[in-house]
Design a protein around this motif. Sequence first.
Motif, PDB file in Angstrom:
ATOM      1  N   ASN A   6       0.766  -0.890  -0.259  1.00  0.00           N
ATOM      2  CA  ASN A   6       0.123   0.229   0.111  1.00  0.00           C
ATOM      3  C   ASN A   6       0.927   1.098  -0.551  1.00  0.00           C
ATOM      4  OD1 ASN A   6      -2.331   1.614   0.249  1.00  0.00           O
ATOM      5  ND2 ASN A   6      -2.839   1.794   1.917  1.00  0.00           N
ATOM      6  N   GLN A   8       2.246   4.621  -0.817  1.00  0.00           N
ATOM      7  CA  GLN A   8       1.001   5.849  -1.056  1.00  0.00           C
ATOM      8  C   GLN A   8       1.548   7.411  -1.499  1.00  0.00           C
ATOM      9  OE1 GLN A   8      -2.853   6.585   0.515  1.00  0.00           O
ATOM     10  NE2 GLN A   8      -2.539   4.417   0.185  1.00  0.00           N
ATOM     11  N   LEU A  17       1.738   7.641  -6.031  1.00  0.00           N
ATOM     12  CA  LEU A  17       1.354   6.486  -6.349  1.00  0.00           C
ATOM     13  C   LEU A  17       0.263   6.198  -4.981  1.00  0.00           C
ATOM     14  CD1 LEU A  17       5.834   5.682  -5.105  1.00  0.00           C
ATOM     15  CD2 LEU A  17       3.772   5.483  -7.813  1.00  0.00           C
ATOM     16  N   LYS A  18      -0.975   5.365  -6.014  1.00  0.00           N
ATOM     17  CA  LYS A  18      -2.120   5.072  -5.478  1.00  0.00           C
ATOM     18  C   LYS A  18      -2.101   3.822  -4.277  1.00  0.00           C
ATOM     19  CE  LYS A  18      -3.473   8.094  -9.271  1.00  0.00           C
ATOM     20  NZ  LYS A  18      -3.938   8.097 -10.803  1.00  0.00           N
ATOM     21  N   VAL A  20       0.503   1.201  -3.685  1.00  0.00           N
ATOM     22  CA  VAL A  20       1.210  -0.119  -4.713  1.00  0.00           C
ATOM     23  C   VAL A  20       1.509  -1.316  -3.665  1.00  0.00           C
ATOM     24  CG1 VAL A  20       3.806  -0.443  -5.548  1.00  0.00           C
ATOM     25  CG2 VAL A  20       2.337   1.081  -6.166  1.00  0.00           C
ATOM     26  N   MET A 210       3.061   0.254 -14.993  1.00  0.00           N
ATOM     27  CA  MET A 210       3.291   0.975 -13.874  1.00  0.00           C
ATOM     28  C   MET A 210       1.863   1.726 -14.977  1.00  0.00           C
ATOM     29  SD  MET A 210       5.129   2.561 -10.914  1.00  0.00           S
ATOM     30  CE  MET A 210       4.167   3.836 -10.330  1.00  0.00           C
ATOM     31  N   ASN A 214      -0.304   3.341 -10.480  1.00  0.00           N
ATOM     32  CA  ASN A 214      -0.796   1.498 -10.133  1.00  0.00           C
ATOM     33  C   ASN A 214      -0.064   0.891 -10.602  1.00  0.00           C
ATOM     34  OD1 ASN A 214      -3.115   2.417  -8.250  1.00  0.00           O
ATOM     35  ND2 ASN A 214      -4.231   3.462 -10.203  1.00  0.00           N
ATOM     36  N   TYR A 216       0.582  -3.086 -12.742  1.00  0.00           N
ATOM     37  CA  TYR A 216      -0.272  -4.560 -13.175  1.00  0.00           C
ATOM     38  C   TYR A 216       0.194  -5.683 -13.096  1.00  0.00           C
ATOM     39  CZ  TYR A 216      -3.172  -0.251 -13.584  1.00  0.00           C
ATOM     40  OH  TYR A 216      -4.516   0.656 -13.368  1.00  0.00           O
TER      41      TYR A 216
END
Length: 216
Positions: A6, A8, A17-18, A20, A210, A214, A216
């Motif tokens: 998490n 941020q 950064l949301k 991660v 990224m 976020n 992926y």
Amino acid sequence: MLKASNIQKSYGNLSILKGVDFTIGKGEIVSIVGASGAGKSTLLHIIGTLDRADKGELYIDDIAIHKLSAKELSAFRNKYIGFVFQFHHLLPEFTALENVCIPAYIAGTKTDVAEKKAMELLDLLGVSERANHKPSQLSGGEQQRVSVARALINNPKIILADEPSGNLDSENAAALHKLFFDLRKSMGHTFVIVTHNEDLANISDRTIHMKDGNIY
Ligand code: ADP
Ligand code: ADP
């Protein structure tokens, strides 16, 4: 080796950064890819303890990085992490050998010990005959090899690289990538590399994508 949850980070109102999450194993070579502005460098700086997350937890070798004081962080960084950048940031007035020694001097290593280790690394990286040259007398590929030697001098466990081959032609880039794999094999380093180089992303053990802060 490395576990983030998490993470941020915002600059002002801008969320970079949301939240991660990822883990990276010892000896893994991981590429972080994504469009410009996705937050790759910001994430790399947080992993490298150059910058702090606003929120979230980061463990490296079970050490809770998010709980360390500024002083503890800089001691941790010196011991654990080596950095390689797109532009080598070698100091122009010093020789290759002196540039490689500088992080060791900062860590309190004696001159003769640092110089011996630096020469071994320059030899390992195939640039020992350039030890007494200034950066301006070296080719781009040689400069980047010297900067890798500098990243290795304090025996870090993790190498973080931000576009390490971004300024190299394809031949020198391929040679640099091979070097990373050789180092992993001989010394077990873990690599986290921000890159736009598709060859490097393809040969990595794993790719973290990224987009807009976020993963992926
Ligand atoms: P990438 O490496 O994927 O190109 P960055 O992590 O460098 O992305 O940047 C992500 C976003 O954060 C960009 O919009 C960038 O301008 C912004 N940014 C990065 N560092 C700062 C900072 N110190 N202050 C303000 N904005 C920043
Ligand atoms: P690179 O793309 O090679 O990672 P950048 O030009 O994105 O380098 O960033 C260089 C430095 O400037 C980084 O430390 C980054 O955090 C900072 N930075 C990037 N964007 C901004 C911004 N909009 N405002 C302030 N600092 C920024």
